[in-house]
Design a protein around this motif. Structure first.
Motif, PDB file in Angstrom:
ATOM      1  N   PHE A   1      26.548-118.411 -58.193  1.00  0.00           N
ATOM      2  CA  PHE A   1      26.093-117.455 -59.198  1.00  0.00           C
ATOM      3  C   PHE A   1      24.667-117.748 -59.666  1.00  0.00           C
ATOM      4  CE2 PHE A   1      26.394-116.123 -63.863  1.00  0.00           C
ATOM      5  CZ  PHE A   1      26.026-114.803 -63.603  1.00  0.00           C
TER       6      PHE A   1
ATOM      7  N   SER B   1      20.811-105.787 -55.357  1.00  0.00           N
ATOM      8  CA  SER B   1      21.615-106.609 -54.448  1.00  0.00           C
ATOM      9  C   SER B   1      20.916-106.799 -53.106  1.00  0.00           C
ATOM     10  CB  SER B   1      22.997-105.981 -54.242  1.00  0.00           C
ATOM     11  OG  SER B   1      22.903-104.757 -53.536  1.00  0.00           O
TER      12      SER B   1
ATOM     13  N   THR C   1      29.946-108.768 -51.627  1.00  0.00           N
ATOM     14  CA  THR C   1      31.374-108.617 -51.930  1.00  0.00           C
ATOM     15  C   THR C   1      32.137-109.935 -51.856  1.00  0.00           C
ATOM     16  OG1 THR C   1      31.306-106.359 -51.065  1.00  0.00           O
ATOM     17  CG2 THR C   1      33.482-107.373 -51.299  1.00  0.00           C
ATOM     18  N   HIS C   2      31.733-110.835 -50.934  1.00  0.00           N
ATOM     19  CA  HIS C   2      32.553-112.019 -50.679  1.00  0.00           C
ATOM     20  C   HIS C   2      31.851-113.367 -50.915  1.00  0.00           C
ATOM     21  CE1 HIS C   2      34.438-108.864 -48.031  1.00  0.00           C
ATOM     22  NE2 HIS C   2      35.501-109.289 -48.702  1.00  0.00           N
TER      23      HIS C   2
ATOM     24  N   HIS D   1      28.230-113.952 -56.511  1.00  0.00           N
ATOM     25  CA  HIS D   1      28.553-113.124 -57.683  1.00  0.00           C
ATOM     26  C   HIS D   1      27.290-112.436 -58.167  1.00  0.00           C
ATOM     27  CE1 HIS D   1      30.385-111.785 -61.427  1.00  0.00           C
ATOM     28  NE2 HIS D   1      29.309-112.228 -62.051  1.00  0.00           N
TER      29      HIS D   1
ATOM     30  N   ASP E   1      26.223-110.052 -61.133  1.00  0.00           N
ATOM     31  CA  ASP E   1      26.721-109.546 -62.405  1.00  0.00           C
ATOM     32  C   ASP E   1      26.532-108.035 -62.479  1.00  0.00           C
ATOM     33  OD1 ASP E   1      27.894-109.778 -64.873  1.00  0.00           O
ATOM     34  OD2 ASP E   1      26.034-110.237 -65.942  1.00  0.00           O
TER      35      ASP E   1
ATOM     36  N   PRO F   1      30.554-106.192 -58.694  1.00  0.00           N
ATOM     37  CA  PRO F   1      31.543-107.077 -58.077  1.00  0.00           C
ATOM     38  C   PRO F   1      31.724-106.853 -56.590  1.00  0.00           C
ATOM     39  CG  PRO F   1      32.622-105.378 -59.392  1.00  0.00           C
ATOM     40  CD  PRO F   1      31.154-105.272 -59.684  1.00  0.00           C
ATOM     41  N   ALA F   2      31.397-105.640 -56.116  1.00  0.00           N
ATOM     42  CA  ALA F   2      31.557-105.338 -54.691  1.00  0.00           C
ATOM     43  C   ALA F   2      30.677-104.149 -54.348  1.00  0.00           C
ATOM     44  CB  ALA F   2      33.015-105.039 -54.358  1.00  0.00           C
ATOM     45  N   THR F   3      30.347-104.025 -53.075  1.00  0.00           N
ATOM     46  CA  THR F   3      29.598-102.873 -52.586  1.00  0.00           C
ATOM     47  C   THR F   3      30.018-102.614 -51.151  1.00  0.00           C
ATOM     48  OG1 THR F   3      27.394-101.877 -52.402  1.00  0.00           O
ATOM     49  CG2 THR F   3      27.612-104.177 -51.716  1.00  0.00           C
TER      50      THR F   3
END
Length: 215
Positions: free
Chosen positions: A109, A146, A166-167, A170, A172, A175-177
């Motif tokens: 993070f 991102s 996504t995996h 992190h 902020d 949480p996923a794309t």
């Protein structure tokens, strides 16, 4: 209490019980001179070694913590913290977590956190929201961010960037794309590149003028 010279021998007539809530099976609780005297138990960090003479595993005392009622718990915390540095962050967390907790996963993070704050300090998030069609708002800003973060921290293709977000890390607020979101962000960047680059340049140049210089 006097212990024998050989650390791998348990003192005679001692009551030895494992303490399971400190350092797993590696801590022994040693009672007083008799099996009935447990008023002032001693705590030892031990390691089991095979004794070919006795034909069984015998505990070898590595360190003595002293009496349980006079235990320096801060020293124990420092020892656990030092040993945890030898493990991966997830392994360290799993080994010190309560028994009713299950470690699932962890992702980095720090890098995206720093870039996110720099992104906002340079007001790029505001600029992205002002350029082109504003109706996409925050979602578009984070998709663009991102891609920039991926290029800075783990350069890869747009397809790999979606999986990275996504995996593997992190971000902020994101949480996923998916691949489509990354492709839409890239298409939008191509459409507004001239205007976006000029606004970002003007903003950064202005911040450079007003920020105090440090000697």
């Amino acid at each position: 209490m006097t212990f024998p010279q050989h650390a791998d021998e348990t003192p005679p007539h001692e009551c030895v019980e494992p303490v399971e809530d400190m350092l797993g099976d590696s801590v022994l609780e040693v009672g007083g001179p008799t099996a009935h005297d447990l008023s002032e138990p001693l705590l030892h960090l031990d390691h089991n070694e095979w004794d070919p003479v006795k034909g069984r595993a015998a505990p070898k005392v590595l360190f003595t913590f002293g009496r349980e009622d006079d235990l320096d718990r801060d020293a124990v915390k420092r020892l656990v913290a030092s040993l945890s540095r030898l493990l991966e962050p997830g392994e360290a967390l799993a080994s010190t977590a309560a028994g009713d907790l299950e470690f699932v996963s962890s992702v980095p993070f720090g890098g995206t956190y720093v870039l996110d704050h720099l992104w906002r300090r340079l007001r790029i998030d505001k600029i992205v929201g002002q350029v082109g069609q504003p109706r996409r708002g925050r979602r578009r800003d984070m998709s663009v961010f991102s891609l920039v973060a991926n290029r800075a921290l783990a350069p890869s293709s747009k397809l790999a960037a979606a999986d990275w977000v996504t995996h593997d890390v992190h971000v902020d607020g994101l949480p996923a794309t998916d691949d489509n979101a990354c492709y839409r962000a890239m298409d939008w960047l191509h459409e507004v590149s001239d205007d976006l680059e000029k606004r970002v340049f003007d903003e950064v140049a202005m911040i450079g003028l007003i920020w105090p210089r440090r000697e």
